[in-house]
Design a protein around this motif. Sequence first.
Motif: not given
Length: 211
Positions: A110-112, A185-189, A195-198, A202-204
């Motif tokens: 949900f948060h991702v 931090s996703s907006p700065r990555l 899909a891969r980023q999500s 989630a895994e991390m």
Amino acid sequence: MTAAADDAEGPTPIPAPVTRRGQAKAARRRELLAAAARLMAERGFAGVRLEDIGAAVGISGPAMYRHFSGKDAVLAEMLVDISQRLFGGGQDVLSESDDAETALRGLIAFHVRFATTEPELITVQDRDMSSLTPEARREVRRLQRKYVELWTDVLVRLSDPMPGDPMPRQEAQTRVQAVFGLINSSPRLPELDTARQSALLAEMAHSALLS
């Protein structure tokens, strides 16, 4: 309660139906908030005028005051709204989960999803939280604390394979807050397929919470 008492209270009121005009006004308000998030993410709160927000969706400056009393009100509604949506969405995840592991994975997903689909809100909140009125800032902080507690409760339950020996609550809170920093931090990555980023986030996040 007696039947007489029930009669005295009367039937439960039925909410008034939302009119077409009301639906259109609500849709326009959402459009304005989305435009404000984009502009404030690009320029910062101080660099955006109420007229700029209106112009982004084709509304004249004076007409904007029919929707918002000022720029402060736009920022307050934007950040209180996302805090409410996160807390409410977290509650929905828990209500639909049968066990702590399912709940944790649901909260992470949900948060991702929020972080990868509404990055402007993360940027605005990180940078312009101090521009909120004191009242709005207190409300945002209150909702944020409740959202953290949802996650903390799940993590403590999940870390307790032997009853009576759960993860200390303060440690669980620290892990949750750190994982929010990771996901947000996703907006700065670097750019990556969504899909891969999500999946990576989630895994991390799951590994960090339970390491």
